[in-house]
Design an enzyme around this catalytic site. Structure first.
Site, PDB file in Angstrom:
ATOM      1  N   GLU A  74     -76.586  97.688   2.058  1.00  0.00           N
ATOM      2  CA  GLU A  74     -75.434  97.047   2.691  1.00  0.00           C
ATOM      3  C   GLU A  74     -75.774  95.696   3.301  1.00  0.00           C
ATOM      4  OE1 GLU A  74     -73.912  99.901   5.481  1.00  0.00           O
ATOM      5  OE2 GLU A  74     -72.510 100.714   4.012  1.00  0.00           O
ATOM      6  N   GLU A 314     -71.920 102.052  45.807  1.00  0.00           N
ATOM      7  CA  GLU A 314     -70.850 101.483  46.641  1.00  0.00           C
ATOM      8  C   GLU A 314     -71.130 100.048  47.058  1.00  0.00           C
ATOM      9  OE1 GLU A 314     -68.554 105.100  48.952  1.00  0.00           O
ATOM     10  OE2 GLU A 314     -70.143 104.022  50.003  1.00  0.00           O
TER      11      GLU A 314
END
Length: 400
Positions: A74, A314
């Site tokens: 490919e 946080e």
């Protein structure tokens, strides 16, 4: 049956295996892929089949002294070299060193005239010459569907597939063959998985907008192997598979204690702190000082000359360093010395399994003596409460 001089039967020889050099995959397969036999790597488009095949050859050439041949149907050699350069693989250099040969075979369906005499003899000659000229021990074929895409005669297709796999076995090379997943079958032809000695299924799934890559060993003739699904990463270092479900409760328990960084807390814990290798939960409502106490743990560990990995979900590194300065903790110098590493990421950026795989990789790379997760409650946003609990149990088992 022969017997040893002491009258006992000699120990049976296990199946010879070729190590892949891919982190985690050798552990799942019990030592690597079957040596001298074909392995099928299948999955949908974009799941990483070509990259796994390339890395198998590159690791073999660079780490185990086994030259390889990559036969592409490919992509050209130039396109492949460019695509894998981001993983740190220099195919051009390996080619110059006679450790790797990349050959592109152009297959165009419109140019194929199918007859009863159709066979792959030309391919066998071409591939055989490449193997012999390099002394190759490993081969990769990418992808099998392209090679047979022009055939509509199922009898010829199946006959040539079987002949190809038998020919590769007779050559004695360890082969990775990639294949596109079919509709209801592992591959489009539905035959490759039966004639392969090992079948690896790759999957790239998206659940609630969170993507996860997973790997599963579907079968492995003559060898025990992990049968669960395992998350894997593809980053700048290539493949990394996390065999999380293979971990057991076999870790050792240390009698050594380490300081928390707070003298009065050490006194409450018997005067010496917490046991090394233990898991410590700091719980409380917002604003009670959970992060501040965790920062004291980190500072004390760095003062002992040990590394700390701080996983923040946080606050950013800059916020944490600035905020801890207000209580007299200078974490910046430890960061600059390489003793403290912050990894700040929102839990919703990945799925829970991918978080676990990424943390596994960070720990193996940085080798910390302490890991801080601040806070663990945020991981519930990346999945259900049950899934988050399972992820944390697996992580704690690994850290122990």
């Amino acid at each position: 049956m022969t017997r040893a001089s002491n009258g006992r039967k000699p120990a049976e020889q296990g199946l010879p295996k070729a190590r892949t050099g891919i982190s985690g995959l050798d552990e799942i397969t019990g030592g690597g892929l079957p040596r001298g036999r074909p392995t099928l790597v299948c999955g949908s488009a974009g799941c990483g089949k070509t990259l796994l095949a390339i890395e198998f050859l590159v690791r073999g050439a660079t780490a185990f002294g086994e030259p390889g041949v990559f036969l592409a149907f490919e992509e050209t050699a130039e396109e492949l070299a460019q695509n894998v350069r981001s993983l740190g693989f220099d195919l051009d250099e390996l080619t110059e060193q006679q450790k790797l040969l990349v050959d592109y075979v152009h297959v165009e369906r419109s140019e194929i005239e199918e007859t009863g005499e159709y066979d792959l003899e030309g391919l066998f000659i071409r591939l055989g010459h490449a193997i012999d000229s390099l002394g190759a021990k490993r081969v990769a074929l990418d992808t099998i569907e392209t090679l047979f895409g022009g055939l509509s005669n199922q009898a010829i297709l199946r006959s040539e597939l079987r002949r190809l796999f038998r020919w590769l076995k007779n050559k004695g090379v360890t082969v990775v063959i990639t294949g596109e997943r079919g509709d209801g079958t592992l591959t489009r032809q539905g035959l490759e998985e039966y004639v392969s000695d090992c079948v690896i299924l790759l999957d790239h799934r998206v659940t609630e907008q969170l993507s996860t890559r997973r790997l599963r060993i579907v079968k492995y003739r003559g060898s025990l192997h992990g049968t669960n699904e395992y998350p894997f990463l593809i980053d700048e270092h290539g493949f990394s598979v996390l065999p999380i479900t293979s971990l057991g409760l076999q870790h050792e328990a240390s009698d050594e204690r380490v300081s928390t960084g707070v003298p009065r807390l050490d006194a409450m814990l018997g005067g010496e702190g917490v046991y090394r290798g233990s898991s410590v939960l700091i719980s409380g409502t917002a604003g009670v000082g959970k992060t501040s106490l965790a920062a004291h743990f980190a500072d004390a560990t760095c003062r002992r000359g040990e590394r700390v990995l701080y996983l923040a979900s946080e606050e950013s590194q800059g916020q944490l360093v600035r905020n801890m300065r207000s209580i007299g903790l200078e974490l910046g110098p430890w960061v600059r010395k390489g003793m403290l590493r912050f990894v700040a990421a929102r839990p919703t950026s990945w799925g829970l399994e991918m978080h676990l795989a990424a943390l596994h990789k960070q720990v193996n790379d940085f080798k910390p003596a302490m890991v801080i997760m601040d806070p663990i409650s945020n991981f519930a946003a990346a999945g259900t409460e049950h899934e988050a609990g399972q992820m944390l149990v697996r992580l704690i088992d690994f850290l122990r």
